[in-house]
Motif scaffolding. Structure first.
Motif, short mmCIF file in Angstrom:
data_model
loop_
_atom_site.label_atom_id
_atom_site.label_comp_id
_atom_site.label_asym_id
_atom_site.label_seq_id
_atom_site.Cartn_x
_atom_site.Cartn_y
_atom_site.Cartn_z
N GLY A 1 0.82 -1.21 0.00
CA GLY A 1 0.00 0.00 0.00
C GLY A 1 0.85 1.26 0.00
N TRP B 1 -5.49 1.16 -6.58
CA TRP B 1 -5.79 -0.24 -6.25
C TRP B 1 -4.71 -0.83 -5.34
CZ3 TRP B 1 -2.54 -4.23 -7.63
CH2 TRP B 1 -1.58 -3.94 -8.60
N ILE C 1 -11.57 -5.16 -1.73
CA ILE C 1 -11.81 -4.37 -0.52
C ILE C 1 -12.99 -4.95 0.27
CG2 ILE C 1 -12.48 -2.09 0.36
CD1 ILE C 1 -11.04 -0.92 -2.16
N LEU D 1 -4.95 -1.81 4.07
CA LEU D 1 -5.88 -2.51 4.97
C LEU D 1 -5.20 -3.67 5.70
CD1 LEU D 1 -9.10 -2.72 2.75
CD2 LEU D 1 -8.94 -1.54 4.91
N VAL E 1 -11.00 -4.50 -7.75
CA VAL E 1 -10.50 -3.74 -6.60
C VAL E 1 -11.60 -3.63 -5.55
CG1 VAL E 1 -9.64 -1.50 -5.82
CG2 VAL E 1 -8.77 -2.47 -7.93
N ILE E 2 -12.81 -3.33 -6.02
CA ILE E 2 -13.94 -3.20 -5.08
C ILE E 2 -14.19 -4.53 -4.37
CG2 ILE E 2 -16.43 -2.79 -4.93
CD1 ILE E 2 -15.99 -0.74 -7.26
N CYS F 1 -12.69 -6.41 3.99
CA CYS F 1 -13.47 -5.77 5.05
C CYS F 1 -14.43 -6.77 5.70
CB CYS F 1 -14.26 -4.58 4.50
SG CYS F 1 -13.18 -3.19 4.14
N THR G 1 -5.16 0.07 -1.47
CA THR G 1 -6.08 -0.76 -0.68
C THR G 1 -5.33 -1.79 0.17
OG1 THR G 1 -6.37 -2.28 -2.51
CG2 THR G 1 -7.99 -0.54 -2.32
#
Lengths: 149, 66
Positions: free
Chosen positions: A19, A29, A122, A35, A118-119, A126, A32
């Protein structure tokens, strides 16, 4: 003296360094990956069987979310390609003809797919984090306050 | 539902959750969840706990119809 066993899950925290590279190169991207630093919070936690049980439960939920969202994205891209919606057909055809249309279609699909990946990445991470945090909070409910018994 | 006599045996031997957790190599949370029937232990953990109390696994862990 026996050394305390380090929680292996905390090693995933090092992936957070990717990151930082992402910040340097301004690659969203890759950002992320920050995280992953969350995993360092588990370095002090003894990895006993209840902990691994929680990890398995959280990972199962994250896997289900990942598969579900991948399927939805796949279906979205498929029907989008079939119907031809969302592609600037007229502009592309007017500009350079049919070959350009194929290029635009391919480029646009690739861009969408990358963004969606990418979404999904994540969302999956999460889901895993929040489930694990929830399970760890739930298990603390049964710890006796008075340790003197 | 899996029931246990861990709390009763801890009281008998004067052992806290934390002490028992240290003896069998798990966290206090694990012992707390075991006592409340929220977690089914592995055979190894069940045998370790039984060894601490000098009882058999069947005497500590048993199924009860709800």
């Amino acid at each position: 003296m026996k050394r305390a066993k380090k929680n292996p899950l905390s090693y995933l925290g090092w992936l957070g360094l990717i990151g930082i590279i992402g910040i340097y190169y301004m690659a969203p991207w890759m950002i992320t990956f920050l995280l992953f630093f969350f995993f360092f919070t588990y370095s002090k936690m003894v990895p006993d069987e209840l902990f691994w049980n929680n990890v398995r439960r959280a990972a199962t939920k994250a896997f289900a979310v990942n598969i579900g969202s991948q399927t939805l994205i796949f279906l979205f891209l498929f029907f989008r390609a079939v119907s031809g919606k969302g592609i600037p057909f007229s502009e592309a055809v007017q500009a350079s003809g049919e070959a350009c249309l194929v290029d635009v279609n391919y480029l646009f699909s690739t861009m969408i797919q990358t963004s969606m990946n990418v979404i999904i990445f994540i969302v999956t991470l999460c889901t895993f984090f929040f489930c694990l945090m929830r399970y760890n909070r739930q298990e603390k409910k049964f710890v006796e306050e008075d340790e003197s018994c | 539902m899996l029931k246990t006599r861990i709390r009763e045996l801890r009281a008998r031997d004067g052992i806290s959750q934390g002490e028992l957790a240290n003896l069998v190599g798990v966290r206090r949370e694990t012992i707390g969840n075991l006592e409340n029937g929220k977690y089914n232990p592995s055979l190894k953990l069940a045998m370790d706990i039984a060894k601490v109390f000098g009882e058999t696994v069947e005497e500590i862990f048993f199924y009860e119809d709800e």
